[in-house]
Design a protein around this motif. Sequence first.
Motif, mmCIF file in Angstrom:
data_model
loop_
_atom_site.group_PDB
_atom_site.id
_atom_site.type_symbol
_atom_site.label_atom_id
_atom_site.label_comp_id
_atom_site.label_asym_id
_atom_site.label_seq_id
_atom_site.Cartn_x
_atom_site.Cartn_y
_atom_site.Cartn_z
ATOM 1 N N ASN A 136 0.813 -1.232 0.000
ATOM 2 C CA ASN A 136 0.000 0.000 0.000
ATOM 3 C C ASN A 136 0.841 1.275 0.000
ATOM 4 O O ASN A 136 0.311 2.354 0.275
ATOM 5 C CB ASN A 136 -0.973 0.015 1.183
ATOM 6 N N ASN A 137 2.120 1.157 -0.300
ATOM 7 C CA ASN A 137 2.991 2.331 -0.410
ATOM 8 C C ASN A 137 2.957 2.803 -1.861
ATOM 9 O O ASN A 137 3.489 2.151 -2.754
ATOM 10 C CB ASN A 137 4.417 1.975 0.014
ATOM 11 N N GLY A 138 2.319 3.958 -2.080
ATOM 12 C CA GLY A 138 2.120 4.456 -3.435
ATOM 13 C C GLY A 138 3.299 5.196 -4.031
ATOM 14 O O GLY A 138 3.222 5.708 -5.144
ATOM 15 N N GLY A 139 4.417 5.284 -3.286
ATOM 16 C CA GLY A 139 5.622 5.882 -3.850
ATOM 17 C C GLY A 139 5.902 7.281 -3.343
ATOM 18 O O GLY A 139 5.468 7.673 -2.264
ATOM 19 N N GLY A 140 6.622 8.054 -4.134
ATOM 20 C CA GLY A 140 7.059 9.391 -3.730
ATOM 21 C C GLY A 140 8.310 9.788 -4.484
ATOM 22 O O GLY A 140 8.355 9.740 -5.713
ATOM 23 N N LEU A 141 9.343 10.123 -3.730
ATOM 24 C CA LEU A 141 10.574 10.645 -4.332
ATOM 25 C C LEU A 141 11.535 9.520 -4.714
ATOM 26 O O LEU A 141 11.907 8.689 -3.886
ATOM 27 C CB LEU A 141 11.250 11.613 -3.351
ATOM 28 N N LEU A 142 11.959 9.536 -5.963
ATOM 29 C CA LEU A 142 12.849 8.504 -6.496
ATOM 30 C C LEU A 142 14.172 8.461 -5.734
ATOM 31 O O LEU A 142 14.684 7.376 -5.417
ATOM 32 C CB LEU A 142 13.066 8.777 -7.984
ATOM 33 N N ASP A 143 14.740 9.633 -5.436
ATOM 34 C CA ASP A 143 16.037 9.688 -4.734
ATOM 35 C C ASP A 143 15.990 8.965 -3.394
ATOM 36 O O ASP A 143 16.984 8.333 -2.979
ATOM 37 C CB ASP A 143 16.444 11.145 -4.485
ATOM 38 N N GLU A 144 14.835 9.065 -2.706
ATOM 39 C CA GLU A 144 14.715 8.435 -1.393
ATOM 40 C C GLU A 144 14.753 6.913 -1.520
ATOM 41 O O GLU A 144 15.328 6.222 -0.680
ATOM 42 C CB GLU A 144 13.419 8.890 -0.718
ATOM 43 N N ALA A 145 14.131 6.386 -2.569
ATOM 44 C CA ALA A 145 14.158 4.941 -2.800
ATOM 45 C C ALA A 145 15.579 4.461 -3.058
ATOM 46 O O ALA A 145 16.006 3.408 -2.561
ATOM 47 C CB ALA A 145 13.247 4.583 -3.976
ATOM 48 N N VAL A 146 16.329 5.239 -3.831
ATOM 49 C CA VAL A 146 17.725 4.891 -4.127
ATOM 50 C C VAL A 146 18.557 4.908 -2.844
ATOM 51 O O VAL A 146 19.387 4.023 -2.612
ATOM 52 C CB VAL A 146 18.315 5.862 -5.173
ATOM 53 N N ASP A 147 18.337 5.922 -1.995
ATOM 54 C CA ASP A 147 19.101 6.022 -0.743
ATOM 55 C C ASP A 147 18.831 4.837 0.176
ATOM 56 O O ASP A 147 19.756 4.320 0.816
ATOM 57 C CB ASP A 147 18.744 7.330 -0.016
ATOM 58 N N ILE A 148 17.574 4.393 0.253
ATOM 59 C CA ILE A 148 17.254 3.247 1.122
ATOM 60 C C ILE A 148 17.868 1.972 0.558
ATOM 61 O O ILE A 148 18.427 1.155 1.302
ATOM 62 C CB ILE A 148 15.733 3.111 1.294
ATOM 63 N N ALA A 149 17.794 1.795 -0.757
ATOM 64 C CA ALA A 149 18.418 0.618 -1.374
ATOM 65 C C ALA A 149 19.919 0.607 -1.100
ATOM 66 O O ALA A 149 20.537 -0.445 -0.905
ATOM 67 C CB ALA A 149 18.145 0.609 -2.871
ATOM 68 N N ASN A 150 20.526 1.792 -1.066
ATOM 69 C CA ASN A 150 21.960 1.944 -0.841
ATOM 70 C C ASN A 150 22.392 1.390 0.522
ATOM 71 O O ASN A 150 23.556 1.007 0.714
ATOM 72 C CB ASN A 150 22.332 3.422 -0.948
ATOM 73 N N TYR A 151 21.471 1.334 1.489
ATOM 74 C CA TYR A 151 21.824 0.788 2.808
ATOM 75 C C TYR A 151 22.205 -0.681 2.715
ATOM 76 O O TYR A 151 22.911 -1.198 3.580
ATOM 77 C CB TYR A 151 20.654 0.940 3.787
ATOM 78 N N PHE A 152 21.740 -1.348 1.636
ATOM 79 C CA PHE A 152 21.957 -2.798 1.525
ATOM 80 C C PHE A 152 22.740 -3.186 0.270
ATOM 81 O O PHE A 152 22.939 -4.376 0.019
ATOM 82 C CB PHE A 152 20.595 -3.510 1.510
ATOM 83 N N LEU A 153 23.181 -2.196 -0.505
ATOM 84 C CA LEU A 153 23.886 -2.470 -1.749
ATOM 85 C C LEU A 153 25.205 -1.705 -1.797
ATOM 86 O O LEU A 153 25.310 -0.614 -1.220
ATOM 87 C CB LEU A 153 23.022 -2.063 -2.952
ATOM 88 N N PRO A 154 26.210 -2.224 -2.500
ATOM 89 C CA PRO A 154 27.517 -1.563 -2.562
ATOM 90 C C PRO A 154 27.442 -0.194 -3.227
ATOM 91 O O PRO A 154 26.542 0.081 -4.016
ATOM 92 C CB PRO A 154 28.369 -2.526 -3.402
#
Length: 565
Positions: free
Chosen positions: A237-255
């Motif tokens: 049910n998360n409809g999204g938002g700012l693309l940069d924020e998604a990239v930053d969260i993914a970065n916590y778990f990716l090189p």
Amino acid sequence: MKRFCKVRWIALLLLIVAGTAFLSFKNSDNRSFQLAKNIDIFSSIVKELDLLYVDTIDANKTIREGIDAMLYSLDPYTAYYPEDDQSELEQMLKNTYGGIGSIITWNTKLKRSMIGEPYEGMPAAKAGLKAGDILMAIDGQDLEGKNNQEISEMLRGQAGTSFKLTVQRPGVEKPLEFELVRRAIELPIIPYYTKLENNVGYINLSTFSGKPAREFKQAFLDLKKQGITSLVIDLRNNGGGLLDEAVDIANYFLPRGKTLVTTRGKIEQINMSYKTLREPIDLDIPLAVLVNSSTASASEILAGSLQDLDRAVIVGTRTYGKGLVQTTRSLPYGGQMKITTSKYYIPSGRCVQAIDYKHRNADGSVGRIPDSLTTVFHTAAGREVRDGGGVTPDIQVEQEKLPNILFYLVNDNLIFDYATQYCLKHETIADAQHFELTDADYADFKEMVRKADFKYDQQTEKILKSLKEMAEFEGYLKDASGEFEALEKKLQHNLDHDLDYFAKDIRNMISIEILKRYYYQKGSIIQQLKDDPDLKEALKVLGDTEKYHSLLSPKATADPAVAEK
């Protein structure tokens, strides 16, 4: 001779280039003419309407409706926001708005708005407003006859401004008056996170607007201090938002240095590439991501990137499929336009956009891209994934269909009203984790429904009626009349039967509504997680190391040499 041939080929090439340039110029010139022509026609139509139409037209309303219809014909995300109507856009971008912090809902019996759900820590909750309070007046102005939208606009305003709100509370004889001061309302980004059994962390991420990466990091580090060894990220049910924020969260778990998203549009300036720019927090912790059909946009970027780079197991149902990117543009007179400028592509190279708005059906409708027309891509490890239809989970969970009666109980506010009455009788309840609706409570609810003379449509009755009409039309009814009569008797409306047969789903919905009153959004999430099939599957796979790694590895193909033997 050779020189003559060479000169001839050069002349021919120049002729082709010149012809191409001429045609390009001609096409461009024709396009500009068509654009200017149609703008001129539109302007003339408006002027003629204003001059000659039998009634005086509201220019703002008429032209706004024309603009909205034009933009919606492109896609649902391209929209115009005039200077005096930008609160929705601001809330979308910043996850904030000036108001009291409460959902406003409609009381169908009284035909008035009421407090539906105050947000924890916001002005409505702090002032003492409760779910079920009927909104009677704002600064002495009677709200009778106004709809939810009108009242919501009256409640919103500049942060720091104050007003008096008069409400009628169920169970209280006289109206109550509250002095409220508007503030910048930030919707809960992470309404709940906790450590579950077997040291599994759980984070519910509700939006990518505002600053979710910062809040997610704080929640994750707190869970690591508590000793979690794996993590569930809930993006349902998360409809999204700012693309940069998604990239930053993914970065916590990716090189660092991984390309997660590329955007491609009509003009070069729109084309962008988004990489992980920081050192990760944890490259090894096992991850499971929960998704459903309402997981969209930036949520799909996070889930899809973690899937494409084989970093997380995705659990649930196929996501919404929004692969379009919007940017805002300033317009004259203080207006803003949110416009779709590009599509985004995640690490495997696929775009998850599920609906092709460019190619519409003859009636103007659009549909999802059929699976047969999607293309196979591959994750970093070589697993097959597809474009054109959202993110398909690695573990697909069949969703239980909610009973028809539950829809009508919610729509008629019977569950809401029962929760209101329950709260009047119970000053406190058990904590959300241990709260249970008793058999006596449910018996009270059933009695309230009976007294309300509750009626609802049964799908079996509708289908049987249609079948009977068709049988009569085709001449079969006379011979099958006995069978129809027997079936009609068995399918007769039986409220007591349905309330008992679907008691599990109804009781769960009542519990959710009650827990909202005492523990806000956090309480409702805790109740929903008690018997959550998606979460159960996530816990199961995180507890099985061998299965977890096998899901993130490509399926083994048979060796032809072995097969021949």
